[in-house]
Structure formats: structure tokens, C-alpha cells
Enzyme design. Structure first.
Site, PDB file in Angstrom:
ATOM      1  N   GLY A 240       1.126  -0.873   0.194  1.00 48.44           N
ATOM      2  CA  GLY A 240      -0.276  -0.272  -0.441  1.00 48.44           C
ATOM      3  C   GLY A 240       0.566   1.020   0.013  1.00 48.44           C
ATOM      4  O   GLY A 240       1.909   1.061  -0.334  1.00 48.44           O
ATOM      5  N   SER A 241       0.679   2.758  -0.039  1.00 42.73           N
ATOM      6  CA  SER A 241       1.032   3.307   0.127  1.00 42.73           C
ATOM      7  C   SER A 241       2.069   3.921   1.538  1.00 42.73           C
ATOM      8  O   SER A 241       1.983   2.857   2.561  1.00 42.73           O
ATOM      9  CB  SER A 241      -0.184   4.349   0.350  1.00 42.73           C
ATOM     10  OG  SER A 241      -0.632   4.749   1.487  1.00 42.73           O
ATOM     11  N   GLY A 245       1.831   2.565   5.159  1.00 47.25           N
ATOM     12  CA  GLY A 245       3.164   1.563   5.969  1.00 47.25           C
ATOM     13  C   GLY A 245       3.162   1.663   6.454  1.00 47.25           C
ATOM     14  O   GLY A 245       3.927   1.427   8.149  1.00 47.25           O
ATOM     15  N   GLU A 262       5.336  -3.329   1.591  1.00 41.02           N
ATOM     16  CA  GLU A 262       5.650  -3.381  -0.239  1.00 41.02           C
ATOM     17  C   GLU A 262       5.100  -1.998  -0.682  1.00 41.02           C
ATOM     18  O   GLU A 262       3.963  -1.463  -0.320  1.00 41.02           O
ATOM     19  CB  GLU A 262       5.301  -4.397  -0.956  1.00 41.02           C
ATOM     20  CG  GLU A 262       5.554  -5.871  -0.483  1.00 41.02           C
ATOM     21  CD  GLU A 262       7.099  -5.821  -1.238  1.00 41.02           C
ATOM     22  OE1 GLU A 262       7.605  -4.990  -2.477  1.00 41.02           O
ATOM     23  OE2 GLU A 262       7.716  -6.698  -0.999  1.00 41.02           O
ATOM     24  N   CYS A 296       2.798   0.166  -8.492  1.00 42.39           N
ATOM     25  CA  CYS A 296       4.188   1.192  -7.319  1.00 42.39           C
ATOM     26  C   CYS A 296       5.097   1.311  -8.486  1.00 42.39           C
ATOM     27  O   CYS A 296       6.014   1.393  -7.727  1.00 42.39           O
ATOM     28  CB  CYS A 296       4.294  -0.001  -6.684  1.00 42.39           C
ATOM     29  SG  CYS A 296       4.539  -1.803  -7.124  1.00 42.39           S
TER      30      CYS A 296
HETATM   31  P1  NAD Z   1      -3.241   2.529   0.576  1.00 42.16           P
HETATM   32  O1  NAD Z   1      -2.438   2.208   1.340  1.00 42.16           O
HETATM   33  O2  NAD Z   1      -4.094   3.471   0.851  1.00 42.16           O
HETATM   34  O3  NAD Z   1      -4.414   0.768   1.007  1.00 42.16           O
HETATM   35  C1  NAD Z   1      -3.531  -0.491   1.217  1.00 42.16           C
HETATM   36  C2  NAD Z   1      -4.432  -1.462   2.263  1.00 42.16           C
HETATM   37  O4  NAD Z   1      -3.840  -1.085   3.079  1.00 42.16           O
HETATM   38  C3  NAD Z   1      -5.671  -1.348   1.506  1.00 42.16           C
HETATM   39  O5  NAD Z   1      -6.381  -2.978   1.922  1.00 42.16           O
HETATM   40  C4  NAD Z   1      -6.767  -0.574   3.139  1.00 42.16           C
HETATM   41  O6  NAD Z   1      -7.596  -0.849   2.803  1.00 42.16           O
HETATM   42  C5  NAD Z   1      -5.056  -1.110   3.597  1.00 42.16           C
HETATM   43  N1  NAD Z   1      -5.918  -0.066   5.134  1.00 42.16           N
HETATM   44  C6  NAD Z   1      -5.678   1.273   5.390  1.00 42.16           C
HETATM   45  N2  NAD Z   1      -4.920   1.963   6.417  1.00 42.16           N
HETATM   46  C7  NAD Z   1      -5.364   0.595   6.930  1.00 42.16           C
HETATM   47  C8  NAD Z   1      -4.999   0.309   8.258  1.00 42.16           C
HETATM   48  N3  NAD Z   1      -5.639   1.477   9.623  1.00 42.16           N
HETATM   49  N4  NAD Z   1      -5.387  -0.814   8.918  1.00 42.16           N
HETATM   50  C9  NAD Z   1      -4.815  -1.121   8.434  1.00 42.16           C
HETATM   51  N5  NAD Z   1      -5.029  -1.651   6.781  1.00 42.16           N
HETATM   52  C10 NAD Z   1      -5.574  -0.809   6.738  1.00 42.16           C
HETATM   53  O7  NAD Z   1      -3.098   1.725  -1.318  1.00 42.16           O
HETATM   54  P2  NAD Z   1      -3.530   2.023  -2.280  1.00 42.16           P
HETATM   55  O8  NAD Z   1      -4.396   3.185  -3.034  1.00 42.16           O
HETATM   56  O9  NAD Z   1      -4.780   0.735  -1.887  1.00 42.16           O
HETATM   57  O10 NAD Z   1      -2.869   1.233  -3.127  1.00 42.16           O
HETATM   58  C11 NAD Z   1      -1.204   2.368  -4.492  1.00 42.16           C
HETATM   59  C12 NAD Z   1      -0.683   2.358  -3.471  1.00 42.16           C
HETATM   60  O11 NAD Z   1       0.119   0.964  -3.075  1.00 42.16           O
HETATM   61  C13 NAD Z   1       0.294   3.389  -4.039  1.00 42.16           C
HETATM   62  O12 NAD Z   1       1.128   3.743  -3.405  1.00 42.16           O
HETATM   63  C14 NAD Z   1       1.539   1.711  -4.707  1.00 42.16           C
HETATM   64  O13 NAD Z   1       3.069   2.488  -4.762  1.00 42.16           O
HETATM   65  C15 NAD Z   1       1.845   1.106  -3.456  1.00 42.16           C
HETATM   66  N6  NAD Z   1       1.686  -0.764  -3.931  1.00 42.16           N
HETATM   67  C16 NAD Z   1       3.435  -0.757  -3.511  1.00 42.16           C
HETATM   68  C17 NAD Z   1       3.600  -2.619  -3.811  1.00 42.16           C
HETATM   69  C18 NAD Z   1       5.194  -2.898  -3.916  1.00 42.16           C
HETATM   70  O14 NAD Z   1       5.073  -3.638  -4.237  1.00 42.16           O
HETATM   71  N7  NAD Z   1       5.802  -1.429  -3.419  1.00 42.16           N
HETATM   72  C19 NAD Z   1       2.995  -2.068  -4.912  1.00 42.16           C
HETATM   73  C20 NAD Z   1       1.310  -2.338  -5.458  1.00 42.16           C
HETATM   74  C21 NAD Z   1       1.040  -1.053  -4.839  1.00 42.16           C
END
Ligand code: NAD
Length: 510
Positions: A240-241, A245, A262, A296
Site C-alpha cells: 500500500g501507500s 505502511g 511493499e 507501484c
Molecule cells: P492504501 O495505502 O490506501 O491501502 C492499502 C491497503 O491498506 C488497503 O487494503 C487498505 O484498506 C489498507 N489499510 C488502510 N488503512 C489501514 C489501517 N489503518 N490498518 C490496516 N490496513 C489499512 O493503498 P492503495 O491506494 O490501495 O494502493 C496504492 C499504493 O500502494 C501506492 O502507494 C502504491 O505504490 C502502493 N503499492 C506498492 C506495491 C509494492 O510492491 N511496493 C505494489 C502495489 C501498490
């Protein structure tokens, strides 16, 4: 029948399952899912409650106690069968991923192929959970290390890879003897339900325990938090973001849990005077506009030598003019929609911010409307002349904005600019000069988890360990020896002699 019905998606779906069992909670709110491709309503999901979560964790704990005793190659056989089912459902699941998330049909199918590939990889891995044997300094002693399963692995995934990233984690974890609890993004829960149903067929055919593969769809702030803070989950893999993270990393560290993080990238390609632009331009365009800039590994910064800057800019403008923007299920189109209207707002505001900082939007940046664009999520990918130190350039804007940044002098200057961001996921150099290529890959070169020569930043294969450094989180998953993260390591020393020599020659006599 709509194609998603073949995957067991109904008009209304439940959001918590331990395998074949679904928990029928209805009072935690209903997620209504609309396709970003056309704005049309697809189906809804009743979110899981905290009680559902507890029931799942109970089943997971019981399943782990059984599953860990199954020999790893037999666990691999289950993963092999999942791979076969995925082959069968690939056309439907690929289409659903594309329709729900908005990526092109080719990329949707590609995601399912990645799931199949990681099943094959994990099957092979199931016979290779190797430890080392070490020479003991003590006579008649044997020393070796071995790997044991960890327990429940929590997999939290991002919206942009609705299914592949789960499989990268879950298939390896499964052969390692762990059980899985998946919390997908609430923006794309239907693809997750479809995967749960596909795996459910294998569970049924093999009479496997409930709790081996569980799914929980709910709010990050409630269900997500429960996972992060739950001592019964020794490993959380979160994609995630960076802000999410960072928060997750702190919460998991507080309880001494293990985390695979990640997170966001800010990926650059260096274009040197020697670059072969014939192959560089398509790689840049695919990297920057593929998945509408929502990978990502999307190419966000192009660091171009001043001697070829104008030529590269002109070639990119020409290529961007030829892009077809529209329904991602129509294979003629190159660029689909962003995930939702709030992503469109972020795209617009990033372009405003870069202009305020002195940047120039050279191409694109418009929001499309009218026939075919009813969802309000289609935009024209942007090319922006900018400088690396701009605040907005330092951030990951999850949209197709490619910053063109000029460098002069030698490749060391380009590498310095390249590394001068907080993220460290994917990177590339285009050059035919061996010295430049090797410098980029050397200890003085790219500081990213992925560094490529003469290919772009996006489109990794499952065979390599995937992940990044710095604020990308430091996690590794998928290929190479990433499996080790899903197991606990144990060093064993056995004394088969009749004396008790102590290590370091310490004398202790009684
Ligand atoms: P996001 O951070 O908004 O959400 C990611 C996940 O975290 C979702 O399932 C969300 O519901 C969960 N989440 C949110 N708040 C939480 C909490 N308090 N506790 C536990 N879980 C929680 O990200 P997004 O908008 O879904 O995805 C885009 C981001 O992901 C971008 O920054 C992208 O670069 C990154 N990403 C990274 C990789 C990698 O391998 N490095 C791969 C894909 C996406």
C-alpha cells in the site's frame, strides 16, 4: 449471465469467509462497487464485523495446527491444484480484474498469469525449503538450521493489484505451512471474493480445513487495525501507500511482529546520450501510462541528458499523441481510467502544484468527458518539465504524470538526481555504454530494490525477489529466497558424543 457470475459473484455478497464458510453479517455497512470503466454498478459486499474477524482467527489457529504437520510437498500439491483452477478461470477472472479495477484486459489477464506462475514456483519451492549444515567447533556435534512454519499470515493488499499480490504471498506461505488471512482493498473486493471462490473449489475437492484460506473485507480503520495489532498474526505482509505502511510498521513493531512492507515508489529512468531511443521510448511510455500510472513501479521521473533532452521530449509528445484512451476491455485502447474520482482530483492537484513550483505541463493533464468517459475517471496522461527537487516531484502521485528532468555532465550526476528521493522501488538506465550500465548497478549506483538496464521500471517477473528500499519499506516477496520471510528459522546443535565440550573452549567442571 454476466461473466462475473461464473466466478460466484452475486448481486449482494458477504465479506468474511474461512474457506467454504461465509459469515452473513449485514450490519457493518454495504460496499457498493461501480466499475471505473463505465461508472456502472456491479455488485455489493456486506462488510465483516469484528465478531466475524474473531471467528476467522479461531478457525485459522485450529487450521494452522493441522496444516503445519502436512509434508511440504503435499502442501505444494494443493497449490498446484489452485494453479490449475486459475488456468480454467483465467479468462473470467482477468476480465473481472480489468472491469473492477480499470486496468487493461491484457494486464488483468497478466495478473492471473502471475498467480499461476507463483503457484508453479511455490510447488517447486515446496521441495526446497532448505537450511544449511554448518561445521561444529565441538567434536561429535552436528549443527544445522531448519525452517518451520510461522502461523497465520495476514496479507493486506492495495487496489491496483487486486489478485496477483495476494497470490505472491499466499501461495508461498501455504507451502511453507502457514495459513492465510487476506484483507483486500475495499475498492476491489469482488476480485478477492472470486479468488476465494476459486480456491474454495480446491478446498472442497481435497476436504481441507476451514481457516486455511480466509478472507475478510472491512474497513482499514477497524478490521485492518485488528490485523496490525493482533499477536496471533506473526507476519503481516502489507502492500500500500507509504503513510499507511509507516503506521502499520510502527504498530506491528510494537508487538514484535514481522512485517513485509511493499509501499510507494517514485521510479526513475536515466536516459544517457548513448541510449537506444527506439527501444527506450516504448518502454518509457508503457512504464508511465500502463495501468493509467497506477503501478507501484510506474515510471514517474525521466532523467535525460541535456544533449538528447529535446529529442526525447519530442518523441514522447509524438507517442503520447497517438495513445488511445478508453474502455480498458477494448484491446485497441492503451490507457484506461483512474480507479475513482478522488484519484482524478489528486492528478489535477499535482499538476497545479507542479506549475506553482515552476514546472511546465508539456502535454496532457485534461479530464475527459462525453461518450465513453461517463465514469468521470478518464484523464489524458501528462508530460511535465520539472526539476527533481520540487516537492511534488519528490512525492508519489498515483496517476500518469511523467516528469522530464534534465541532467548535464556524466552519469554520476544522473545517478545522484535519481537517488535523491525518499522512495527506492524500481529504477532503470538506458545506455549502450558498458561503463555507465555497470556504474548504475554498482554500489555507487541505483539505491533501489530493482535496477534494470535497457528495460523499463515496470513489469517484474515472479522469479525475482520483489520490493524496495527506503520509504518503499524494505520488504521482499515473490521469487528468489523470499520464502524465508514466511518461516521461522531455527539453529539446531546435536551432541552425539559422550563428553560435554562447551563452545569457545570454556571450562566448567562439577
Ligand atoms: P492504501 O495505502 O490506501 O491501502 C492499502 C491497503 O491498506 C488497503 O487494503 C487498505 O484498506 C489498507 N489499510 C488502510 N488503512 C489501514 C489501517 N489503518 N490498518 C490496516 N490496513 C489499512 O493503498 P492503495 O491506494 O490501495 O494502493 C496504492 C499504493 O500502494 C501506492 O502507494 C502504491 O505504490 C502502493 N503499492 C506498492 C506495491 C509494492 O510492491 N511496493 C505494489 C502495489 C501498490
Amino acid at each position: 449471465m454476466d461473466f462475473w457470475e461464473k466466478l460466484g459473484i452475486r448481486e449482494k455478497n458477504f465479506g468474511a469467509s474461512t474457506g467454504l464458510k461465509w459469515f452473513e453479517t449485514k450490519n457493518e455497512g454495504e460496499l457498493k462497487i461501480y466499475s471505473p470503466t463505465n461508472g456502472k454498478y456491479i455488485a455489493s459486499v456486506y462488510q465483516a464485523s469484528e465478531e466475524d474477524y474473531e471467528k476467522i482467527l479461531n478457525e485459522s489457529g485450529k487450521a494452522f495446527k493441522e496444516w503445519r504437520k502436512i509434508p511440504a510437498p503435499k502442501r505444494g500439491e494443493i497449490v498446484r491444484q489452485i494453479g490449475l483452477k486459475l488456468r480454467e478461470y483465467k479468462p473470467y477472472l482477468g476480465k473481472l480484474v480489468s472491469y473492477e479495477m480499470g486496468k487493461s484486459l491484457q494486464e488483468g489477464l497478466g495478473e492471473v498469469q502471475e498467480m499461476i506462475d507463483i503457484c508453479d514456483f511455490s510447488l517447486g519451492q515446496s521441495r526446497q525449503l532448505y537450511g544449511f549444515t554448518m561445521a561444529s567447533e565441538r567434536a561429535s556435534h552436528r549443527m544445522y538450521d531448519q525452517y518451520h512454519p510461522l502461523g497465520v499470515v495476514g496479507v493486506i493488499t492495495a487496489f491496483n493489484f487486486p489478485v496477483a499480490v495476494y497470490a505472491w504471498n499466499a501461495m508461498l506461505a501455504t507451502v511453507c505451512g502457514d495459513v492465510n488471512l487476506w484483507k483486500p482493498s475495499s475498492k476491489v473486493p469482488l476480485s478477492a471474493i472470486a479468488v476465494q471462490n476459486i480456491i474454495g473449489e480446491v478446498i472442497k475437492e481435497n476436504n481441507l480445513p476451514e481457516g486455511l484460506f480466509s478472507l475478510v473485507i472491512g474497513k482499514g480503520s477497524t478490521i485492518g487495525e485488528k490485523l496490525l495489532n493482533d499477536k496471533r498474526i506473526p507476519l503481516i505482509s502489507l502492500t500500500g501507500s507509504t503513510p499507511v505502511g509507516r503506521h502499520a510498521g510502527e504498530a506491528i513493531a510494537k508487538r514484535f511482529g514481522r512485517a513485509i512492507l511493499e509501499l510507494g515508489g517514485n521510479n526513475g529512468i536515466i536516459i544517457t546520450p548513448d541510449a537506444d531511443l527506439k527501444t527506450a521510448i516504448p518502454a518509457i511510455v508503457f512504464g508511465a501510462v500502463g495501468t493509467a500510472g497506477q503501478r507501484c513501479t510506474t515510471t514517474r521521473r525521466l532523467i535525460i541528458h541535456e544533449s538528447v533532452y529535446e529529442k526525447v521530449k519530442d518523441s514522447l509528445i509524438k507517442a503520447y499523441k497517438s495513445l488511445k484512451i478508453g474502455d480498458p476491455l477494448d484491446e485497441k485502447n492503451h490507457v484506461g481510467p483512474l480507479i475513482d474520482k478522488s484519484a482524478v482530483k489528486l492528478f489535477i492537484s499535482a499538476l497545479e502544484r507542479v506549475k506553482e513550483e515552476g514546472g511546465k505541463v508539456t502535454f496532457g493533464g485534461e479530464v475527459l468527458s462525453g461518450k465513453g468517459y461517463e465514469s468521470g475517471c478518464y484523464i489524458v496522461p501528462a508530460l511535465v518539465e520539472a526539476e527533481n527537487h520540487y516537492k511534488i516531484v519528490q512525492e508519489e502521485t498515483f496517476a500518469p504524470i511523467l516528469y522530464l528532468i534534465k541532467y548535464s555532465g556524466n552519469v554520476s550526476n544522473a545517478i545522484e538526481l535519481h537517488n535523491d528521493v525518499v522512495q527506492g522501488l524500481s529504477s532503470a538506465i538506458y545506455t549502450n555504454n558498458l561503463r555507465e550500465a555497470e556504474q548504475f548497478l554498482s554500489i555507487e549506483g541505483s539505491d533501489c530494490g530493482i535496477a534494470n538496464v535497457n528495460i523499463g521500471t515496470s513489469g517484474a517477473e515472479i522469479g525475482g525477489a520483489f520490493g524496495g528500499e527506503k520509504e518503499t519499506g524494505g520488504g521482499r516477496e515473490s521469487g528468489s529466497d523470499s520464502w524465508k520471510a514466511y518461516m521461522r528459522r531455527q539453529t539446531n546443535t546435536i551432541n552425539y558424543g559422550t563428553a560435554l565440550p562447551l563452545a569457545q573452549g570454556i571450562k566448567f567442571e562439577i
